[in-house]
Design a protein around this motif. Structure first.
Motif: not given
Lengths: 312, 312
Positions: B42, B49, B136-138, B155, B272
């Motif tokens: 995380k 991003t 990616e910053h899910n 992430d 990710t």
């Protein structure tokens, strides 16, 4: 490559400058003097970049056979859905299986980035008929109260069918296209931003955007002409990114071209992001005459830019 | 074209399954059985991003000369900034003027969409050294409480330097690449969505995603091999999109390949997004042996897919 057909869609709600006067005290005269904008369109509840995609497809279908599209490139920086992109929505609507589908998000320059991506697919022989869709829902990410940039933005979308080979006499030829980026400059990454999780659009350094837009759009226009062995004397119209009428006029001044050669819709649409130039092309399509040349030039947040020479 | 060097970045915070057990009662055993995921990373406050883009560039710089990069293609569906895209951020960081800069947002297939865009620029002779960044910053768009998909996301980011010509003996050759879209299928636009202005990610039809992922990734893998006149017997590793270990195992089963040939990082990274396969390629880079062949295959929301054959 050729532009075979274009369509555009505008939401019906018109927002005049008085809306902002009531909200934050900016007078209509001040807004017009600074930006040229008199009014802009606002998407209705339930409308978004994906629904406007369906609208421009519906409007393009009578003008072109979309059943044989073999590439879809969408573009927006105001996405309704970042997973189900507007390009996916377009493919779903057209029901065409197994074709490449790409969505671009390079801010206001995305129309030319998208067409350059198409050019690449054509060069690879991976596509011959590309549907390009540009769709912006600026008002979803905008703070109307913001005195700096709240009044600038409008919503709208456009679609272009671009083909590798000429389809008909009426096609517009894309003679050359280039893109570039000026993000190396000091304020490129802080001048205008749109952070979905942090309140949307902000423009702390509008003056820097202004200065660089006025510099890069003329430069890119001259470069694209040079690649074709042409000069400004060969150009009938300049269609710059619709960010601010003062920027557009400055571009014409720098190029020493009269304002009659400027194509502009920002007065009644505001800044419609990467859709602006494509909407203008669609609005003016029937006005152009055989043999005329149009330079489309763009510059946007993040400071990517480009120019494209079209011959009618 | 060739992959000259790869780097990846992972945030330091590890989130174990017990986090979700506490939040919504899902047991770790249940999560592992259904997804294979034991833990995920995380991003810290302040990471996003764009910052992860700077991290992967910093990590790539010792491995490759980035000063002569002439194209940047970024990709994400979890953008920090949709105007100052991560590709713009990369250009700003590298300080390289006037090169094309493109950001892609085609959900989980974007790594291969991005490399196909690079392939197009190479074919046009508009670039020869491309920096591709997937980030990616899910967790920025995720609802941890969501019992359906809250536990899936992680992430991370990766960067690849892709060159038109071979730079060194250690380069990996990209022998063929294809992308396609299955958004024509009925649930493609409603199965998994990420609407920034409407609460982020939701996955109402995970089963449909599962079924189509299990169908399209083997199909695309076979297609890309066929284009090279090869068969599955010529393949050393399959690197599928890291969405769910059960999907990856299903792909191997469909292709009748043993699990030793599966490359997977979802167990410790979660999904990710478009970064997953590139992170895995970076993690495993030194493990590959000369002459080995890897099929990277992707499938994502909006149902775009692709496959790429790499030869070490």
């Amino acid at each position: 490559m050729y532009i075979h057909a274009v369509s555009h869609y505008l939401p019906t709600q018109v927002v005049g400058n008085e809306h902002f006067t009531q909200l934050n005290g900016l007078s209509s005269d001040w807004i017009i003097e600074r930006t040229g904008i008199v009014e802009r369109r606002k998407a209705a509840p339930g409308e978004n970049t994906n629904t406007m995609t369906l609208d421009v497809i519906r409007l393009l279908e009578p003008k072109a056979d979309l059943s044989t599209v073999d590439l879809i490139v969408g573009a927006t920086y105001t996405p309704y859905d970042t997973i189900v992109s507007l390009a996916h929505e377009a493919q779903h609507s057209l029901g065409i299986a197994d074709i490449p589908v790409v969505s671009i998000s390079t801010a206001c320059s995305s129309l030319l980035n998208a067409i350059e991506v198409v050019e690449g697919y054509f060069a690879l022989n991976k596509a011959t008929r590309a549907l390009v869709i540009v769709s912006e829902h600026n008002t979803a990410y905008n703070n109307d109260q913001d005195k700096i940039s709240g009044h600038l933005w409008g919503d709208g979308a456009a679609a272009l069918l671009i083909t590798k080979e000429r389809q008909s006499e009426g096609d517009f030829a894309i003679k050359a296209l280039l893109t570039g980026g000026a993000a190396h400059t000091s304020k490129a990454t802080t001048a205008v931003m749109m952070k979905p999780m942090e309140g949307g659009v902000t423009m702390p350094h509008g003056r820097d955007v202004f200065i660089n837009a006025c510099q890069y759009m003329p430069k890119a226009s001259l470069q694209v002409l040079e690649r074709c062995g042409l000069t400004l004397a060969d150009v009938d119209y300049i269609l710059p990114h619709q960010a601010n009428l003062r920027i557009s006029r400055n571009v014409m001044h720098t190029l020493d071209l009269p304002e009659e050669k400027l194509i502009s819709n920002i007065q009644y649409l505001g800044n419609t992001g990467c859709a602006g130039c494509a909407i203008a092309l669609s609005e003016q399509w029937d006005m152009f005459e055989k043999g005329q040349r149009i330079v489309v030039t763009v510059f946007g947040g993040g400071y990517s830019y480009g120019a494209m020479l079209i011959e009618v």
